[in-house]
Structures are given as C-alpha cells and as structure tokens.
Design a protein around this motif. Structure first.
Motif, PDB file in Angstrom:
ATOM      1  N   ASN A  27      73.775  24.579 -31.486  1.00 41.38           N
ATOM      2  CA  ASN A  27      72.499  25.060 -30.922  1.00 41.38           C
ATOM      3  C   ASN A  27      72.557  26.570 -30.737  1.00 41.38           C
ATOM      4  OD1 ASN A  27      71.283  22.550 -30.821  1.00 41.38           O
ATOM      5  ND2 ASN A  27      71.967  22.121 -28.740  1.00 41.38           N
ATOM      6  N   SER A  28      73.691  27.052 -30.252  1.00 40.07           N
ATOM      7  CA  SER A  28      73.863  28.498 -30.060  1.00 40.07           C
ATOM      8  C   SER A  28      73.937  29.223 -31.402  1.00 40.07           C
ATOM      9  CB  SER A  28      75.137  28.778 -29.249  1.00 40.07           C
ATOM     10  OG  SER A  28      75.063  28.177 -27.980  1.00 40.07           O
ATOM     11  N   ASN A  30      72.624  28.227 -34.251  1.00 37.85           N
ATOM     12  CA  ASN A  30      71.294  28.205 -34.866  1.00 37.85           C
ATOM     13  C   ASN A  30      70.363  29.238 -34.237  1.00 37.85           C
ATOM     14  OD1 ASN A  30      71.911  26.188 -36.726  1.00 37.85           O
ATOM     15  ND2 ASN A  30      71.371  24.543 -35.315  1.00 37.85           N
ATOM     16  N   ALA A  31      70.526  29.473 -32.949  1.00 41.76           N
ATOM     17  CA  ALA A  31      69.718  30.495 -32.272  1.00 41.76           C
ATOM     18  C   ALA A  31      70.049  31.884 -32.830  1.00 41.76           C
ATOM     19  CB  ALA A  31      69.962  30.453 -30.764  1.00 41.76           C
ATOM     20  N   VAL A  32      71.343  32.136 -33.078  1.00 41.85           N
ATOM     21  CA  VAL A  32      71.762  33.419 -33.674  1.00 41.85           C
ATOM     22  C   VAL A  32      71.197  33.539 -35.088  1.00 41.85           C
ATOM     23  CG1 VAL A  32      73.721  34.826 -34.438  1.00 41.85           C
ATOM     24  CG2 VAL A  32      73.874  33.533 -32.297  1.00 41.85           C
ATOM     25  N   LEU A  34      68.544  32.097 -36.407  1.00 44.92           N
ATOM     26  CA  LEU A  34      67.088  32.297 -36.351  1.00 44.92           C
ATOM     27  C   LEU A  34      66.750  33.726 -35.970  1.00 44.92           C
ATOM     28  CD1 LEU A  34      64.372  30.831 -36.628  1.00 44.92           C
ATOM     29  CD2 LEU A  34      64.491  30.322 -34.185  1.00 44.92           C
ATOM     30  N   ASP A  35      67.481  34.267 -35.002  1.00 41.85           N
ATOM     31  CA  ASP A  35      67.225  35.630 -34.534  1.00 41.85           C
ATOM     32  C   ASP A  35      67.558  36.654 -35.618  1.00 41.85           C
ATOM     33  OD1 ASP A  35      66.758  37.752 -32.550  1.00 41.85           O
ATOM     34  OD2 ASP A  35      68.935  38.004 -32.598  1.00 41.85           O
ATOM     35  N   GLN A  38      65.408  37.407 -38.935  1.00 39.41           N
ATOM     36  CA  GLN A  38      64.095  38.030 -38.784  1.00 39.41           C
ATOM     37  C   GLN A  38      64.089  39.441 -39.361  1.00 39.41           C
ATOM     38  OE1 GLN A  38      61.611  36.071 -37.899  1.00 39.41           O
ATOM     39  NE2 GLN A  38      63.213  34.505 -37.621  1.00 39.41           N
ATOM     40  N   SER A  53      66.539  26.368 -43.519  1.00 35.82           N
ATOM     41  CA  SER A  53      65.976  25.179 -42.850  1.00 35.82           C
ATOM     42  C   SER A  53      65.886  23.990 -43.799  1.00 35.82           C
ATOM     43  CB  SER A  53      64.573  25.494 -42.305  1.00 35.82           C
ATOM     44  OG  SER A  53      63.693  25.805 -43.382  1.00 35.82           O
ATOM     45  N   HIS A  79      80.446  31.768 -31.814  1.00 37.05           N
ATOM     46  CA  HIS A  79      79.067  31.410 -32.170  1.00 37.05           C
ATOM     47  C   HIS A  79      78.491  32.414 -33.172  1.00 37.05           C
ATOM     48  CE1 HIS A  79      78.834  29.186 -28.059  1.00 37.05           C
ATOM     49  NE2 HIS A  79      79.367  28.429 -29.013  1.00 37.05           N
ATOM     50  N   LYS A  80      78.641  33.695 -32.881  1.00 39.54           N
ATOM     51  CA  LYS A  80      78.146  34.724 -33.809  1.00 39.54           C
ATOM     52  C   LYS A  80      78.915  34.685 -35.123  1.00 39.54           C
ATOM     53  CE  LYS A  80      76.083  38.367 -30.938  1.00 39.54           C
ATOM     54  NZ  LYS A  80      76.166  39.811 -30.585  1.00 39.54           N
TER      55      LYS A  80
END
Length: 336
Positions: A27-28, A30-32, A34-35, A38, A53, A79-80
């Motif tokens: 989850n962490s 995937n958040a990285v 997604l961010d 961009q 995706s 995570h990163k």
C-alpha cells in the motif's frame, strides 16, 4: 483386506502468502508509485498508468518487502526503493514492447500500440529517471550502486538478446546468460537491497541476492515455456510472439538440438523469419511437444527455484521464509 490409501492431492502453490505478507507495505509502495508517476505533461501519467495499473504481479517490489520482513527490518526506507524497482521494471517493459513490436501486454493493447513508439520510449526514460531520484533520496551509495548496476546489466541483457535474435546457433549457455542479465539481475537486486537497508551481514545479503537471482532465472524459464504451452487469454500476450520474433529460448534450443535433419531445417527457416505462419507455429509447438522441450524447460526452472529456496535456508523458519519459498514454487507451477 485393507482399504486402499488414496494420497491427498498436493496443494498448488500460490502467491497468496507473499501477497498477505507484503500487503501493508505494498500500500505504501503503491502510494509512492502513484505520486512519482505524476507530471505536468498529461501524457506521461496516462501512458505510465496504462501499464502500471495493468494487473501485473508486482513481484519484484514484493521481493524487497518480503526480504525486509525476513531479516526483521523495522524502518520504511524500503518502500521508496521497492517503488524504484517497479519503475525500473516498468521502464524496461515499455522499451521492450517497442523493440519487439508487441501488440499485447497483460491482456491489453500494449502502450506502443495506443500511444506510439516515440511516446512509449520517452515515458520509459521518464520512469527510469524517477527510479534514480528515489535511489538518490535514499542516500545509500551501496543501494545506488546495486540498482544502477542492475539497470546496466538489464540493458546489456536486452542487447544480447537482440544480437541472438534469429541466430539458430545460440547455445543453452548463451541463453542462460541472457536471461540472467535481462530478468534475474533485477530480481537479485530487489532482494539484496532489503538486506542492505537492514544492515545485515554479508552472508545474509548474499543469500537474499542468490534467492532473487535464482528465482528470476526460474521465472523467465517458465515465461519462455508458456509461449509454447498456453493460449493468449491465459498469458496476456499473443501465443507464439517469441517464435515469430525469432527468439532462441530454451524450448526451441532443446527441440532443435534433439531434432532430425529435416526438423533442424525447419527451425533454421522459422527462426530466420521465413516460416512464421500459424501453421508453422502449430508445427513448431508439435516438434517442441515431441521432444518434451517444454517439460524439460520447466524442470530446469524447478531446479533454479529449489536453489532459490535453499539460499534462504540460512534464515530461521518464519512466515516470511515460508512465503518466499512458496513464491518460488508458484513461479514454476504457474500457467500465466
């Protein structure tokens, strides 16, 4: 008269334990992802998102998270770094699809078909750059060295594969060297960096690297077997892509080596690009089946998967070790 004992069917290995083990961390990650995908240029997140995706297994970043669990790492640096691993992988897929002229990726139209080759290559470059930003933010020169070296080795592997394309003389040794570079290098690096951030011993670091490298070889062997052993709906790509592109994968190498003079003539013409029709593909699959080449490719994959499992036997029995062992078994038992 004693009743006949019927053995219970063996449970088919799955990725479920690995998915469960890494769910929170992913989850962490995937958040990285997604961010960092961009951009002010709308085409970049649109094209990157099309692939990111698209339902991939995310096995490589999971290896970083699982390795961290295995060694008891309590921080969040991985995570990163796991996101960087996924960006490197995604960038290579985008570039591969352009090189191969692929039409399908994970059951959907490949990015190059929708967005064109130039945009696909450039967004791949963008994702590579994002990966290196994440690595430098981590601040570890050792991590940077491991992942940047893996990126160079992957590129070398892809060029080696391109050089071997349509070369019927490609040996099993050359083939294993190619997949060791183009696939296994990132599996190895993804696993190894978890030991680095946890400041493990050299022995533990080497064990995780060996796990990833052997798993990567097994994974690619099965991918190459599947091209002659499954249908496009199951694979998420067109069956026979490797055949039509003249790739000398292990099923072909084995069938060619074991074939009659007439069969070898067929393989020379087929790999040379002169016999690539649906009928030729069906004949190729029949020859591969006749010489047991797919099953022997899977058997070699099982050998490398066992080496991966053996590599992490230095760690105490744990939920993480068990999940990683089953992931290796899944890699060779899968049909997609």
């Amino acid at each position: 008269m004693s009743a006949e004992v019927v053995p219970l069917p063996r449970k088919r290995p799955t990725l479920d334990p690995m998915l469960s083990l890494t769910a929170s961390g992913m989850n962490s990650v995937n958040a990285v992802i997604l961010d960092r995908m961009q951009s002010e240029i709308p085409l970049i997140p649109r094209l990157a998102g099309h692939l990111i995706s698209g339902g991939g297994k995310r096995l490589r970043p999971m290896l970083t998270l699982a390795g961290a669990e295995l060694v008891g790492y309590q921080g969040a640096r991985h995570h990163k770094l796991a996101a960087a691993v996924e960006f490197i992988h995604t960038a290579t897929l985008l570039h591969d699809d352009v090189v191969d002229g692929s039409e399908l990726r994970r059951g959907k139209a490949a990015a190059n078909i929708i967005f064109g080759n130039p945009a696909t290559v450039l967004v791949g470059d963008f994702l590579f750059s994002r990966a290196f930003e994440l690595m430098t933010e981590d601040g570890s020169l050792k991590v940077l060295k491991i992942l940047s070296h893996a990126s160079a080795v992957i590129a070398e592997g892809e060029v080696s594969q391109l050089s071997a394309q349509r070369q019927i003389s490609t040996s099993e040794e050359q083939y294993l060297h190619i997949i060791g570079a183009k696939t296994a290098a990132l599996f190895a690096a993804a696993s190894q960096i978890s030991a680095v951030v946890a400041e493990c011993s050299e022995e533990q670091e080497r064990a995780l690297e060996d796990y990833g490298r052997n798993l990567g070889v097994a994974f690619q062997l099965v991918d190459d077997a599947i091209d002659y052993d499954s249908d496009a709906a199951e694979m998420g790509k067109d069956q026979g892509d490797d055949f039509r592109e003249g790739k000398m994968t292990l099923p072909v190498i084995l069938a060619h080596a074991r074939g009659s003079e007439e069969e070898r003539k067929f393989w020379k013409a087929a790999i040379g690009g002169h016999r690539t029709s649906d009928e030729d593909l069906a004949h190729a699959i029949q020859l591969i089946d006749n010489h047991n080449a797919v099953e022997d490719t899977r058997e070699k994959a099982r050998h490398f998967a066992q080496r991966a499992i053996d590599a992490i036997s230095i760690f105490p029995e744990s939920k993480a070790r068990s999940a990683m062992a089953e992931a290796a078994q899944f890699a060779v038992a899968r049909g997609y």
